[in-house]
Design a protein around this motif. Structure first.
Motif, PDB file in Angstrom:
ATOM      1  N   GLY A 244       0.797  -1.212   0.000  1.00 14.56           N
ATOM      2  CA  GLY A 244       0.000   0.000   0.000  1.00 14.56           C
ATOM      3  C   GLY A 244       0.830   1.261   0.000  1.00 14.56           C
ATOM      4  O   GLY A 244       0.410   2.301   0.519  1.00 14.56           O
ATOM      5  N   HIS A 245       2.024   1.202  -0.636  1.00 14.27           N
ATOM      6  CA  HIS A 245       2.905   2.356  -0.709  1.00 14.27           C
ATOM      7  C   HIS A 245       2.860   2.976  -2.104  1.00 14.27           C
ATOM      8  O   HIS A 245       2.786   2.264  -3.105  1.00 14.27           O
ATOM      9  N   ARG A 246       2.960   4.285  -2.153  1.00 20.64           N
ATOM     10  CA  ARG A 246       2.978   4.979  -3.443  1.00 20.64           C
ATOM     11  C   ARG A 246       4.396   5.055  -3.993  1.00 20.64           C
ATOM     12  O   ARG A 246       4.663   4.654  -5.117  1.00 20.64           O
ATOM     13  N   ASN A 247       5.323   5.594  -3.197  1.00 26.03           N
ATOM     14  CA  ASN A 247       6.707   5.727  -3.661  1.00 26.03           C
ATOM     15  C   ASN A 247       7.603   6.022  -2.466  1.00 26.03           C
ATOM     16  O   ASN A 247       7.889   7.175  -2.156  1.00 26.03           O
ATOM     17  N   VAL A 248       8.032   4.984  -1.783  1.00 29.37           N
ATOM     18  CA  VAL A 248       8.915   5.122  -0.621  1.00 29.37           C
ATOM     19  C   VAL A 248      10.346   5.317  -1.111  1.00 29.37           C
ATOM     20  O   VAL A 248      10.829   4.570  -1.962  1.00 29.37           O
ATOM     21  N   GLN A 249      11.038   6.328  -0.542  1.00 28.31           N
ATOM     22  CA  GLN A 249      12.451   6.540  -0.876  1.00 28.31           C
ATOM     23  C   GLN A 249      13.332   6.696   0.354  1.00 28.31           C
ATOM     24  O   GLN A 249      14.516   6.994   0.225  1.00 28.31           O
ATOM     25  N   GLY A 250      12.788   6.491   1.550  1.00 32.16           N
ATOM     26  CA  GLY A 250      13.592   6.592   2.753  1.00 32.16           C
ATOM     27  C   GLY A 250      13.332   5.432   3.686  1.00 32.16           C
ATOM     28  O   GLY A 250      12.172   5.089   3.959  1.00 32.16           O
ATOM     29  N   LEU A 251      14.408   4.802   4.181  1.00 31.30           N
ATOM     30  CA  LEU A 251      14.324   3.701   5.137  1.00 31.30           C
ATOM     31  C   LEU A 251      15.361   3.932   6.234  1.00 31.30           C
ATOM     32  O   LEU A 251      16.527   4.247   5.938  1.00 31.30           O
ATOM     33  N   ALA A 252      14.956   3.781   7.497  1.00 33.03           N
ATOM     34  CA  ALA A 252      15.902   3.916   8.612  1.00 33.03           C
ATOM     35  C   ALA A 252      15.340   3.212   9.835  1.00 33.03           C
ATOM     36  O   ALA A 252      14.123   3.114  10.006  1.00 33.03           O
ATOM     37  N   TRP A 253      16.230   2.771  10.707  1.00 30.83           N
ATOM     38  CA  TRP A 253      15.861   2.092  11.945  1.00 30.83           C
ATOM     39  C   TRP A 253      16.205   2.972  13.132  1.00 30.83           C
ATOM     40  O   TRP A 253      17.251   3.630  13.152  1.00 30.83           O
ATOM     41  N   GLN A 257      15.387  -0.604  16.942  1.00 28.90           N
ATOM     42  CA  GLN A 257      15.347  -1.445  15.741  1.00 28.90           C
ATOM     43  C   GLN A 257      13.977  -1.481  15.072  1.00 28.90           C
ATOM     44  O   GLN A 257      13.620  -2.437  14.400  1.00 28.90           O
ATOM     45  N   ARG A 258      13.226  -0.408  15.219  1.00 27.35           N
ATOM     46  CA  ARG A 258      11.969  -0.260  14.485  1.00 27.35           C
ATOM     47  C   ARG A 258      12.254   0.414  13.148  1.00 27.35           C
ATOM     48  O   ARG A 258      13.070   1.343  13.076  1.00 27.35           O
ATOM     49  N   LEU A 259      11.566  -0.033  12.113  1.00 33.51           N
ATOM     50  CA  LEU A 259      11.776   0.488  10.768  1.00 33.51           C
ATOM     51  C   LEU A 259      10.827   1.649  10.484  1.00 33.51           C
ATOM     52  O   LEU A 259       9.611   1.527  10.643  1.00 33.51           O
ATOM     53  N   TRP A 260      11.393   2.757   9.998  1.00 29.23           N
ATOM     54  CA  TRP A 260      10.643   3.940   9.590  1.00 29.23           C
ATOM     55  C   TRP A 260      10.832   4.154   8.101  1.00 29.23           C
ATOM     56  O   TRP A 260      11.878   3.806   7.538  1.00 29.23           O
ATOM     57  N   ALA A 261       9.833   4.741   7.450  1.00 30.01           N
ATOM     58  CA  ALA A 261       9.901   4.979   6.012  1.00 30.01           C
ATOM     59  C   ALA A 261       9.230   6.300   5.659  1.00 30.01           C
ATOM     60  O   ALA A 261       8.182   6.638   6.203  1.00 30.01           O
ATOM     61  N   SER A 262       9.844   7.024   4.733  1.00 30.84           N
ATOM     62  CA  SER A 262       9.247   8.257   4.214  1.00 30.84           C
ATOM     63  C   SER A 262       8.585   7.957   2.879  1.00 30.84           C
ATOM     64  O   SER A 262       9.062   7.122   2.107  1.00 30.84           O
ATOM     65  N   GLU A 263       7.501   8.667   2.587  1.00 32.26           N
ATOM     66  CA  GLU A 263       6.720   8.342   1.388  1.00 32.26           C
ATOM     67  C   GLU A 263       6.154   9.591   0.719  1.00 32.26           C
ATOM     68  O   GLU A 263       5.618  10.481   1.390  1.00 32.26           O
ATOM     69  N   PHE A 264       6.296   9.631  -0.614  1.00 32.63           N
ATOM     70  CA  PHE A 264       5.704  10.704  -1.412  1.00 32.63           C
ATOM     71  C   PHE A 264       4.190  10.538  -1.472  1.00 32.63           C
ATOM     72  O   PHE A 264       3.684   9.486  -1.851  1.00 32.63           O
ATOM     73  N   GLY A 265       3.469  11.609  -1.144  1.00 35.59           N
ATOM     74  CA  GLY A 265       2.045  11.630  -1.396  1.00 35.59           C
ATOM     75  C   GLY A 265       1.765  12.060  -2.825  1.00 35.59           C
ATOM     76  O   GLY A 265       2.686  12.347  -3.609  1.00 35.59           O
ATOM     77  N   GLN A 266       0.496  12.117  -3.174  1.00 37.23           N
ATOM     78  CA  GLN A 266       0.134  12.529  -4.529  1.00 37.23           C
ATOM     79  C   GLN A 266       0.057  14.046  -4.628  1.00 37.23           C
ATOM     80  O   GLN A 266       0.878  14.675  -5.272  1.00 37.23           O
ATOM     81  N   SER A 267      -0.917  14.639  -3.993  1.00 39.98           N
ATOM     82  CA  SER A 267      -1.061  16.090  -4.078  1.00 39.98           C
ATOM     83  C   SER A 267      -1.456  16.708  -2.751  1.00 39.98           C
ATOM     84  O   SER A 267      -1.603  17.923  -2.661  1.00 39.98           O
ATOM     85  N   THR A 268      -1.613  15.883  -1.709  1.00 43.39           N
ATOM     86  CA  THR A 268      -2.092  16.406  -0.431  1.00 43.39           C
ATOM     87  C   THR A 268      -1.115  16.152   0.701  1.00 43.39           C
ATOM     88  O   THR A 268      -0.644  17.083   1.343  1.00 43.39           O
ATOM     89  N   TRP A 269      -0.772  14.872   0.971  1.00 44.56           N
ATOM     90  CA  TRP A 269       0.028  14.544   2.151  1.00 44.56           C
ATOM     91  C   TRP A 269       1.228  13.667   1.814  1.00 44.56           C
ATOM     92  O   TRP A 269       1.083  12.608   1.205  1.00 44.56           O
ATOM     93  N   ASP A 270       2.412  14.114   2.226  1.00 43.37           N
ATOM     94  CA  ASP A 270       3.578  13.242   2.324  1.00 43.37           C
ATOM     95  C   ASP A 270       3.583  12.630   3.720  1.00 43.37           C
ATOM     96  O   ASP A 270       3.022  13.202   4.656  1.00 43.37           O
ATOM     97  N   GLU A 271       4.276  11.497   3.873  1.00 38.91           N
ATOM     98  CA  GLU A 271       4.128  10.731   5.109  1.00 38.91           C
ATOM     99  C   GLU A 271       5.461  10.267   5.689  1.00 38.91           C
ATOM    100  O   GLU A 271       6.415   9.998   4.961  1.00 38.91           O
TER     101      GLU A 271
END
Length: 391
Positions: A244-253, A257-271
């Motif tokens: 259910g991801h659009r375009n993840v380009q960031g991964l870090a722990w 040791q929990r995994l976090w990810a940054s994600e491009f939104g379409q036109s409203t919200w980045d996450e």
């Protein structure tokens, strides 16, 4: 500026602790916002004396960023950045398809070689790179790139004793058939604390690929160093770790040791998302917080003009997130699975688009600019690697 903090639900925290088209493509389009920092809501209780987040404490509500120096400049479309265990920074050029070794003390650049098969166009090309967790014995470098037919992951033997430009061995493809497109190719590679290889993929403007468990598009993947589905993955015989991801380009722990990810939104919200094994992050049915059963809401969300995030790193109790269209570095302080204060923006507009941020140990980060990738308008110089001191 609109920056909203979103807590992760209780079931997400428990699950992670057990295991550990649109206008927004690579840069979100249009003009960036003014870059003013979000107003902190005050220091939360339980801040540790060191300022480092723990399960019991949190970093200070307000942080700081100091640009210590420019490590290297004159880079062409840098995308991936991977420190070598013995010193030196590997840098991938998206458009040139080459990997450079940068001496982090002198800034001297050595071309290791060109990765064969790279087909650079739009947001595709030579993207993420990672160094084997067993590098001391196997000397393997991993790369994610766009070929003529797909996105794929390869590994190559790095031999520094060979002549400059010929130090990379022939690529061994460990995973292929990741959907490719002009945009939304994902591309981040990182080895986790479990020594498994994680990769982020995009949905190439076909949103339903993100919901298709059989497709590798719009996912975070987890695999062995040989490219096989990792033990304990949520879907049997599959490298898919979350969907259910659009375009993840960031991964870090983080420190737990929990995994976090940054994600491009379409036109409203980045996450910014905390990744649950098997979690569904909603795209294309949800963008930002949806509050819908079956979807995991983001921990933080931003208007796309303020972020369009690429790389992230964890240091000093916070996630640090590089913004492309937003042209700023975000600090997101954490306490456990939630944010502990409002995010702050730094370097707004000072260095243009920011692509990749990597921990350099302790309170140091490496940060790359992204002005020569076809979207920025560099003035007075090419792309750089910066050394930062943060808190």
């Amino acid at each position: 500026m609109i920056v909203q903090r979103r807590a992760v639900t209780a079931f997400l925290a428990a699950a992670v602790l057990v295991v550990t088209a649109g206008c927004s493509s690579d840069d979100g389009g249009g003009e960036a916002g003014d870059g003013a920092s979000a107003t902190p809501s005050g220091t939360r209780s339980g801040a540790s004396p060191s300022g480092r987040a723990t399960e019991e404490g949190a970093p200070p509500a307000k942080g700081s960023v100091e640009v210590v120096r420019t490590v290297a400049e004159g880079l062409d479309s840098p995308w991936g950045l991977a420190p070598l265990p013995g010193g030196g920074l590997l840098v991938s050029s998206r458009d040139e398809g080459t990997i450079l070794l940068v001496d982090e003390e002198t800034g001297e650049k050595t071309e290791l070689g060109e990765v064969p098969g790279v087909s650079a166009a739009g947001e595709g090309g030579l993207l993420g790179i990672a160094v084997s967790p067993e590098y001391a014995s196997d000397h393997m470098v991993y790369a994610y790139f766009t070929s003529g037919s797909d996105n794929r992951i390869v590994r190559m033997l790095y031999n520094p004793d060979k002549p400059e430009g010929a130090q990379l061995g022939a690529p061994d493809t460990i995973l292929r058939s990741i959907p490719k497109g002009t945009n939304h190719n994902g591309g981040r590679l990182a080895f986790g604390p479990d020594k498994m290889l994680y990769a982020s993929t995009g949905e190439r403007y076909e949103g339903q690929l993100a919901q298709d468990e059989e497709s590798l598009g719009g996912k975070i993947l987890r695999m062995t160093p040989d490219g096989e589905p990792a033990p304990g993955n949520p879907f049997e015989d599959s490298p898919v770790y979350s969907l259910g991801h659009r375009n993840v380009q960031g991964l870090a722990w983080d420190g737990e040791q929990r995994l976090w990810a940054s994600e491009f939104g379409q036109s409203t919200w980045d996450e910014l998302n905390l990744i649950e094994p098997g979690g569904n992050y909603g795209w294309p049915d949800a963008e930002g917080e949806a509050g819908e059963s079956g979807f995991v809401d983001p921990v933080e969300q931003w208007e796309v003009a303020e972020a369009s995030p690429s790389g992230i790193a964890f240091a000093e109790g916070s996630v640090w997130m590089a913004g492309l269209r937003g042209e700023r570095l975000w600090r997101i302080p954490l306490k456990g699975t939630e944010t502990s204060a409002d995010p702050q923006a730094f370097l707004t507009g000072e260095y243009g688009r920011l692509r990749t941020v990597v921990s350099a140990g302790g309170d140091k980060l490496w940060l790359t600019t992204s002005e020569t990738d076809g979207r920025g308008s560099p003035e007075g110089g090419d792309d750089k690697i910066l050394e930062l001191r943060v808190k």
